[in-house]
Design an enzyme around this catalytic site. Structure first.
Site, short mmCIF file in Angstrom:
data_model
loop_
_atom_site.label_atom_id
_atom_site.label_comp_id
_atom_site.label_asym_id
_atom_site.label_seq_id
_atom_site.Cartn_x
_atom_site.Cartn_y
_atom_site.Cartn_z
N LYS A 1 -64.36 20.85 -9.78
CA LYS A 1 -65.61 20.36 -9.02
C LYS A 1 -65.77 19.33 -10.65
O LYS A 1 -66.35 17.77 -10.23
CB LYS A 1 -66.39 21.14 -9.26
CG LYS A 1 -67.91 21.00 -9.22
CD LYS A 1 -68.59 22.32 -8.79
CE LYS A 1 -68.70 23.10 -6.75
NZ LYS A 1 -68.57 24.26 -6.89
N ARG B 1 -72.83 25.88 -11.31
CA ARG B 1 -72.13 26.32 -9.78
C ARG B 1 -70.37 26.61 -10.72
O ARG B 1 -70.33 25.76 -11.83
CB ARG B 1 -71.42 24.79 -9.32
CG ARG B 1 -73.31 24.56 -8.52
CD ARG B 1 -72.55 22.81 -8.00
NE ARG B 1 -74.22 22.62 -7.82
CZ ARG B 1 -74.18 22.26 -6.40
NH1 ARG B 1 -73.51 23.27 -5.45
NH2 ARG B 1 -75.67 22.09 -5.59
N GLY C 1 -66.93 28.66 -1.47
CA GLY C 1 -67.74 29.94 -0.90
C GLY C 1 -67.42 31.15 -2.11
O GLY C 1 -68.01 32.61 -1.69
N MET D 1 -66.33 31.79 -5.22
CA MET D 1 -67.48 32.50 -6.21
C MET D 1 -68.85 32.01 -6.48
O MET D 1 -69.41 31.37 -5.07
CB MET D 1 -67.32 31.32 -7.53
CG MET D 1 -65.22 32.30 -7.41
SD MET D 1 -64.55 31.01 -9.13
CE MET D 1 -64.66 29.80 -8.52
N ARG E 1 -64.00 16.48 -3.01
CA ARG E 1 -63.12 17.23 -3.33
C ARG E 1 -61.90 16.86 -2.01
O ARG E 1 -62.70 16.30 -1.33
CB ARG E 1 -63.46 19.11 -3.44
CG ARG E 1 -63.24 19.69 -2.21
CD ARG E 1 -64.08 20.39 -2.41
NE ARG E 1 -64.70 21.76 -1.02
CZ ARG E 1 -65.60 22.52 -1.61
NH1 ARG E 1 -65.56 23.39 -2.51
NH2 ARG E 1 -66.99 22.36 -0.59
N HIS F 1 -35.78 43.68 9.44
CA HIS F 1 -35.37 43.19 11.04
C HIS F 1 -36.12 43.06 12.24
O HIS F 1 -35.82 41.65 12.46
CB HIS F 1 -34.52 44.54 11.90
CG HIS F 1 -33.89 44.25 12.74
ND1 HIS F 1 -34.93 44.43 14.37
CD2 HIS F 1 -32.69 43.76 13.18
CE1 HIS F 1 -33.98 44.40 15.39
NE2 HIS F 1 -32.47 43.97 14.43
N SER G 1 -21.68 31.26 0.66
CA SER G 1 -23.59 31.37 0.95
C SER G 1 -24.43 32.34 0.43
O SER G 1 -23.78 33.38 0.62
CB SER G 1 -23.39 31.41 2.27
OG SER G 1 -24.99 30.57 3.18
N GLY H 1 -27.08 35.13 0.66
CA GLY H 1 -27.99 35.97 1.27
C GLY H 1 -28.76 36.43 0.40
O GLY H 1 -28.67 38.09 0.56
N THR H 2 -29.37 36.19 0.54
CA THR H 2 -31.00 36.10 -0.37
C THR H 2 -31.63 37.13 -0.10
O THR H 2 -32.02 38.17 -1.38
CB THR H 2 -31.33 34.81 -1.36
OG1 THR H 2 -31.94 34.83 0.29
CG2 THR H 2 -30.70 34.06 -1.81
N CYS I 1 -28.37 31.36 2.46
CA CYS I 1 -28.67 32.22 4.71
C CYS I 1 -29.58 32.82 4.96
O CYS I 1 -29.57 33.65 5.25
CB CYS I 1 -27.66 31.84 5.25
SG CYS I 1 -26.56 33.30 4.88
N TYR J 1 -26.87 22.90 1.19
CA TYR J 1 -27.84 23.32 1.61
C TYR J 1 -28.38 24.63 1.71
O TYR J 1 -28.27 25.45 1.05
CB TYR J 1 -26.79 23.10 3.41
CG TYR J 1 -25.55 24.23 3.30
CD1 TYR J 1 -26.02 25.12 4.51
CD2 TYR J 1 -24.59 24.28 2.89
CE1 TYR J 1 -25.27 26.93 4.16
CE2 TYR J 1 -23.16 25.55 3.18
CZ TYR J 1 -24.50 26.58 3.76
OH TYR J 1 -23.57 27.17 4.01
#
Length: 887
Positions: A20, A90, A99, A101, A346, A462, A774, A776-777, A841, A861
């Protein structure tokens, strides 16, 4: 400062001035009609929240000097009884938090200055109405008195006078009400309402700073990933008045339609009103334009009709702001006696549909570039376009809230068992499957359901992972639910819902709603295709799909997948016929028995792979060998055990013994992945044969076949990979000898364990090492952090509140922990195999922030659920553009 003659800030100082304050400074700097004021920076907020009121002392001399400059610019003086300056105080964070604060208007009024305001305006009624507004707002925001106290006093006064509307009150009435309000303050606080205008000012500034930590602001920040350490700025700005008669007004305008993106002025206003009246919704607003009035069948005249000259001036200002900021703007304005003032601008909030149209249109209009258009879209919001959503005009009765695990919305009858969902679907009815948690056995019921709701589990449970892959809305971790599937009921507090009752779930917000709520069906626009096309020309990362079935694969191709990065073969085993054969194999007492059962499974798997290869053409397909613990294929309940024993023609006691043998304290770190293939190589042999025979079947048709990438899961040691790879290579040689057909394939591994990332050079080295890796995170995050994703929800909630996690690490990659393991794996693997193909993946592949990290880390990838493919495509392009510009 921001005045016509002295403007210190500009639009790029949002970190210091908040959005603002920075935008007000910019508008003043370019000569737009902005009431003058000044901004106290976010650093003061941080000091205040740490040290309290004393942190404001060093700022006071500067602020009072700034107030003098504002007084000079306005031709009135703060606190002067004859010609008072009134100000608004403000909030303003660097990210828009509408809205959330607090704001205080009309500050500077007391029993003396109100007389000066009455004299200057020529209206005692206006002056004392303004005074009572200020007392009510200040008492509520700063002094902590419930605003309902004042609303009741006002209603009581009108009732005694027999008056229906505020407009019926005279100046004398408002004067009397002011006295009532002041008495209420004194009664509640045992001290009078503050008359000193400087005390009012610093009380308001402190209250606005404190509102950064109010519950609604904290909740909003968590929802939108706004760091708590940013703090808010406070802007003090001269008041202008939209309630000075029929040539005054206040309103909100958008430079384009925020719902559709149509390039038309959009907004509402109230005649003879202050901004708080618009927000309060006490009066029905009027449309800005004639077109807007006609579209909503409004009987009240538009601003365009009422004040054509003023409307023309406002329209010109709005167009100039959009070009200046190169984006659709949301503007608050006040018209005082026919003169337009801009109070704020804004970037306007908009739907995903509107955001895409606006971004593309602005590029075509040469207001911004194609790169700007790609960056303008919140990639995660694309999920709104691919799934049904709650109609924004529909009412919501919220029963409870869980985690927004898979986007979209659905309604249906509550069912507690997978078989019930299948039964309802066969009758043409829709079901919402409600479970404490789902298991692989529920897969057919999940497929038959319109949506999934679970009491336990996280964003990568899952239920969440499977639902995202299927494109089903899902809410997980709704901890307030108490589910009794035997009794066929669920409880939320004292509320009881039974099987067959209708509910609606909103997987984008996590809300569980009572009854059937109207849905809005998805619709992809030409602008969507155009924007994604621009993104595809920019991005480097390939985007594949996690797809286990022909249905998933077709959906993935339609959404732009460049191959399959993860085919989870275990998901192919869960229909009624196949799971029975799988259980026969698991319960076999020797290798011969297992091979007999595997021979029945082989043609099923071969058919699956053949169809997948036909769909994907020559695109890559990564197939993960059997990964989950074997016990997941076996029943748990006594009634289910009896049915399985009968189906397998096996004594119940023997089946129970086998289930007990396979049970583990921590199965996710137990007998699974390559460990199963090392112990039972015949399983890997069957799966490899199914893959290779599918290749042969495709080649016989003359169609080009993908080069299957066979992924060995859960490897920690090179020797594990060697043993399983030897089985795969031997099987390939047999199939080639039997069929006389040659085919290509690659063997790689899924890195899910920290040791595998650390020893990547060992795992990939040599011609017989892994040809690709690959990450697997999902499991890599579990094993690196020591957190079970299915049980982590209460921990994560606590940790988010304590600032330990900024974001759920199962949703967005933990860059400096798990992410560092990914970097190490890539670097060490490519050190010995420079051309090593690397991908990811886990579900992080569809998270925009994670995609940006994977781009920087140099992956080839990412792979994600089919419905998240457009998100990943856009996020990958955004990462390239930001890196190009140093962002």
């Amino acid at each position: 400062m921001f005045t016509a003659g002295q403007t210190d800030g500009h639009a790029r100082l949002t970190a210091e001035l908040g959005s603002k304050g920075a935008n007000l400074a910019e508008m003043a700097r370019i000569g737009l009609p902005v009431p003058p004021g000044f901004t106290i920076t976010t650093s003061v907020c941080r000091d205040f929240l740490e040290a309290g009121e004393p942190a404001l002392d060093p700022v006071k001399p500067e602020a009072h000097a700034a107030m003098s400059a504002v007084s000079k610019a306005m031709g009135s003086v703060f606190g002067d009884p004859d010609n008072p300056l009134l100000v608004a105080v403000r909030s303003g964070a660097r990210a828009s938090m509408p809205g959330m604060m607090d704001t205080i208007l009309n500050l500077g009024l007391n029993d003396e200055t109100v007389k000066g305001l009455a004299k200057r305006s020529g209206s005692e009624r206006f002056a004392y109405d303004t005074y009572r507004r200020f007392i009510q707002m200040y008492a509520s925001v700063v002094l902590g008195i419930d605003s309902g106290v004042f609303a009741d006093l006002l209603d009581n006064y009108k009732n005694l006078k027999g008056l229906a509307f505020d407009n019926d009150l005279t100046g004398a009435d408002w004067k009397a009400i002011v006295e009532d309000f002041k008495e209420a303050v004194a009664h509640n606080l045992d001290r009078p309402f503050p008359a000193n205008v400087n005390d009012q000012l610093w009380g308001a500034i402190a209250a606005v700073f404190r509102s950064w930590q109010n519950p609604r602001a904290e909740t909003y920040r968590q929802m939108h990933d706004i760091p708590a350490e940013w703090g808010t700025a406070v802007t003090v700005q001269a008041m202008v008045f939209g309630n000075l008669g029929e040539t005054s007004a206040t309103g909100v305008a958008f430079t384009r339609n925020p719902s559709t993106g149509t390039p038309e002025l959009y907004g509402e206003f109230l005649l003879n009103a202050q901004g708080e009246d618009v927000v309060a919704g006490i009066r029905t607003p009027q449309q800005l334009t004639e077109a807007g009035r006609l579209s909503v069948a409004d009987t009240l005249p538009s601003l365009e009709t009422l004040m054509p000259r003023t409307f023309s001036e406002l329209s010109s200002l709005l167009r100039s702001l959009e070009r200046r900021y190169r984006d659709m703007q949301d503007i608050e304005f006040t018209i005082q006696n026919g003169k337009v003032y801009l109070l704020q601008t804004r970037a306007g909030k908009r739907t995903a549909e509107a955001a895409i149209r606006i971004a593309v249109d602005l590029a075509h209009e040469n207001i911004h570039s194609r790169d700007d258009a790609v960056l303008a879209i919140d990639a995660a919001s694309l999920g709104q376009l691919l799934h049904p959503t709650i109609d924004p005009n529909a009412g919501r009765e919220v029963l409870t809230t869980g985690l927004p695990a898979s986007p979209g919305a659905a309604f249906g009858e509550i069912v507690f068992e997978a078989a019930q969902a299948q039964s309802l679907k066969s009758q043409g009815r829709t079901a919402i499957l409600v479970r404490v948690e789902t298991s692989p056995e529920d897969i057919q019921g999940m497929l038959a359901s319109a949506g999934i709701l679970t009491a336990r589990g996280g964003m990568t449970s899952h239920a969440a992972v499977v639902a995202r892959g299927m494109g089903l809305p899902c809410i997980s971790g709704a901890g307030a639910l108490r589910i009794d599937s035997k009794a066929g009921e669920m409880r939320v507090g004292t509320r009881v819902l039974k099987a067959g009752d209708l509910i609606t779930i909103d997987g984008s917000s996590g809300q569980v709603l009572n009854g059937r709520v109207t849905l809005k069906q998805p619709k992809l626009s030409p602008e969507f295709a155009e924007l994604i096309g621009w993104a595809d020309k920019t991005r480097r990362l390939k985007v594949r799909a996690n797809a286990d079935t022909p249905r998933d694969a077709r959906q993935a191709r339609e959404l732009g997948a460049e191959g399959i990065g993860l085919c989870r073969t275990e998901h192919m085993f869960f229909d009624a016929e196949r799971i029975s054969t799988m259980r026969e194999m698991i319960c076999a007492s020797d290798e011969r028995g297992r091979r007999t059962a595997l021979a029945k499974i082989l043609p099923m798997q071969r058919a699956d792979f053949t169809e997948l290869f036909e769909i994907m053409g020559d695109l890559p397909v990564t197939i993960r060998l059997l990964d989950p613990p074997l016990h997941e294929f076996l029943p748990r309940l006594e009634s289910e055990l009896e049915g399985v024993a009968t189906a397998l023609n096996m004594p119940l006691a023997k089946l129970k013994t086998r289930v007990a043998e396979l049970s583990e304290v921590n199965p996710m770190l137990g007998f699974r992945g390559c460990r199963v293939a090392v112990r039972y190589p015949e399983i890997a042999e069957m799966q490899a044969r199914a893959i290779f025979e599918a290749c042969v079947a495709i080649k016989k048709t003359g169609q080009r076949c993908p080069v299957p990438e066979i992924m060995v899961p859960f490897v920690a040691f090179r020797r594990e990979l060697d043993l399983v790879a030897a089985v795969i290579r031997a099987t390939a040689a047999k199939v080639e000898a039997e069929t006389g057909k040659k085919f290509d394939y690659e063997i790689g591994t899924m890195i899910e364990l920290p040791r595998a990332a650390l020893r990547a050079e060992d795992i990939v080295s040599g011609d017989d090492g892994a040809a690709f890796i690959s990450f697997g995170t999902n499991d890599l995050t579990q094993t690196a952090l020591g957190l079970s994703r299915d049980d982590a929800s209460p921990i994560l909630n606590t940790y988010a509140g304590r600032g330990i996690f900024e974001r759920d690490p199962f949703v967005s990659i933990d860059r400096i922990g798990v992410g560092e393991l990914v970097r190490i794996g890539i670097q060490r693997g490519r050190a010995v195999k420079p051309g090593l193909k690397t991908g990811i993946c886990g579900e992080h592949g569809g998270d925009p922030a994670s995609v940006a990290f994977f781009e920087a880390a140099g992956l080839d990838y990412v792979s994600c659920s089919p419905f998240r493919i457009p998100i990943a495509r856009l996020a990958a392009a955004q990462a390239v553009i930001r890196a190009k510009h140093g962002g």
